[in-house]
Design an enzyme around this catalytic site. Structure first.
Site, PDB file in Angstrom:
ATOM      1  N   GLU A   1      32.549  67.160  79.131  1.00  0.00           N
ATOM      2  CA  GLU A   1      31.567  67.859  79.846  1.00  0.00           C
ATOM      3  C   GLU A   1      31.257  67.118  81.142  1.00  0.00           C
ATOM      4  OE1 GLU A   1      28.499  69.677  76.967  1.00  0.00           O
ATOM      5  OE2 GLU A   1      27.879  67.496  77.174  1.00  0.00           O
TER       6      GLU A   1
ATOM      7  N   SER B   1      27.676  74.468  81.787  1.00  0.00           N
ATOM      8  CA  SER B   1      27.265  75.756  82.238  1.00  0.00           C
ATOM      9  C   SER B   1      28.125  77.026  81.506  1.00  0.00           C
ATOM     10  CB  SER B   1      27.388  75.716  83.765  1.00  0.00           C
ATOM     11  OG  SER B   1      26.480  75.105  84.467  1.00  0.00           O
TER      12      SER B   1
ATOM     13  N   ASN C   1      23.497  72.681  71.943  1.00  0.00           N
ATOM     14  CA  ASN C   1      22.798  71.480  72.136  1.00  0.00           C
ATOM     15  C   ASN C   1      21.221  71.884  72.728  1.00  0.00           C
ATOM     16  OD1 ASN C   1      21.586  69.097  72.659  1.00  0.00           O
ATOM     17  ND2 ASN C   1      23.035  68.515  74.408  1.00  0.00           N
TER      18      ASN C   1
ATOM     19  N   GLY D   1      24.221  72.092  83.420  1.00  0.00           N
ATOM     20  CA  GLY D   1      22.928  72.641  83.672  1.00  0.00           C
ATOM     21  C   GLY D   1      23.023  72.934  85.096  1.00  0.00           C
TER      22      GLY D   1
ATOM     23  N   HIS E   1      26.425  61.721  74.817  1.00  0.00           N
ATOM     24  CA  HIS E   1      26.234  62.655  76.089  1.00  0.00           C
ATOM     25  C   HIS E   1      25.696  61.982  77.229  1.00  0.00           C
ATOM     26  CE1 HIS E   1      24.032  66.131  78.222  1.00  0.00           C
ATOM     27  NE2 HIS E   1      24.544  66.819  77.163  1.00  0.00           N
TER      28      HIS E   1
ATOM     29  N   GLU F   1      23.661  62.679  79.388  1.00  0.00           N
ATOM     30  CA  GLU F   1      22.013  62.416  79.627  1.00  0.00           C
ATOM     31  C   GLU F   1      21.326  60.906  78.858  1.00  0.00           C
ATOM     32  OE1 GLU F   1      20.739  66.246  78.314  1.00  0.00           O
ATOM     33  OE2 GLU F   1      21.690  67.225  80.430  1.00  0.00           O
TER      34      GLU F   1
ATOM     35  N   LYS G   1      18.717  70.017  73.003  1.00  0.00           N
ATOM     36  CA  LYS G   1      18.055  69.121  73.916  1.00  0.00           C
ATOM     37  C   LYS G   1      16.761  68.812  73.512  1.00  0.00           C
ATOM     38  CE  LYS G   1      21.468  69.810  77.706  1.00  0.00           C
ATOM     39  NZ  LYS G   1      21.875  69.618  78.966  1.00  0.00           N
TER      40      LYS G   1
END
Ligand code: PEP
Length: 253
Positions: A164, A210, A10, A170, A93, A95, A12
């Site tokens: 996730e 991660s 991904n 991250g 996702h 985010e 992003k």
């Protein structure tokens, strides 16, 4: 890992045309790892170009609009993405759930639109740190999936789930193998309940958060882990394909 492992990058909001060389390198390396299914989701601006470069890997999008067309400035429909070469779309996702206030029902509508456009779906789920600390992570994730997953007849065969945990994305702090196995086992039970024993068992459940070439082998060996959704480490062919190589080695062992 009973099914062919699925390793998805991904990207992003990263990458200009200069990144096409990484896409080419990923594609070349994937041709030597046929036991692993490798895919990338670049930003919209690179989707068609990566699709044209790719002989082996599938290319997907990171979101879609639930509608087919119309007055939605800045949005892109699933049909348009398919037309540009996308074979799958990442949905829900954290985010997007966070910065675009996407609810479970909005994510579910998008999933229906993607299926309708003939695309596969990677449905993301995951809890925030506060929820994990309260001991309610499994309840939260299962409820999130119940309300986000499509239950159409052709849904399971076109579905991948990605667990996730938000606190692992991250941050460099991946979840423990024990926590990943426990969550994936709970997700598997839900998939069997929603889609039946055979179809529910076939859906791959990816871990994301991660993942890097150093921890990939351990995480990918965990119970019910069918691959990885990779953010930061998917931005260079070296680190991304290090993860794919770990998946191939598990297949061989
Ligand atoms: C992600 O955001 O999908 C992700 C897994 O990111 P990272 O690998 O950078 O934690």
């Amino acid at each position: 890992m009973p099914q062919r492992p699925y390793i998805v990058g991904n990207w992003k909001m990263n990458g200009t045309r200069a990144m096409l060389s990484e896409a080419r390198a990923i594609d070349r390396a994937a041709q030597r790892l046929m036991k692993v299914e490798v895919a990338v989701a670049p930003p919209y601006t690179l989707l068609h170009a990566v699709h044209r470069e790719a002989a082996q890997i599938a290319v997907g999008a990171q979101d879609c609009h639930p509608g087919q067309e119309g007055a939605h400035t800045g949005d892109i429909s699933a049909g348009m993405l398919a037309d540009a070469g996308a074979k799958f779309v990442i949905l829900g996702h954290s985010e997007r759930r966070e910065s675009h206030a996407e609810s479970n029902s909005c994510v579910q509508e998008k999933a229906l639109a993607a299926l309708d456009a003939g695309m596969r779906i990677i449905m993301c789920c995951g809890e925030a740190d506060k929820i994990r600390q309260s001991g309610k992570a499994e309840d939260f994730v299962i409820q999130q999936l119940r309300e986000s997953l499509p239950t159409l007849e052709n849904a399971a065969e076109n579905l991948t789930v990605a667990y996730e945990p938000i606190w692992a994305i991250g941050t460099g702090n991946s979840a423990t193998v024990g926590d990943v196995s426990a969550m994936h086992t709970a997700i598997r039970a839900l998939l069997v309940e929603l889609y039946g024993v055979e179809e529910g068992a076939e859906v791959r459940i990816l871990y994301g958060g991660s993942v890097n070439p150093e921890n990939a082998r351990e995480l990918l060996s965990a119970d019910e882990v069918g691959g990885a959704l990779v953010g930061g480490a998917s931005l260079t062919a070296d680190s991304f394909m290090g993860i794919a190589l770990a998946a191939a080695e598990i297949q061989d062992s």
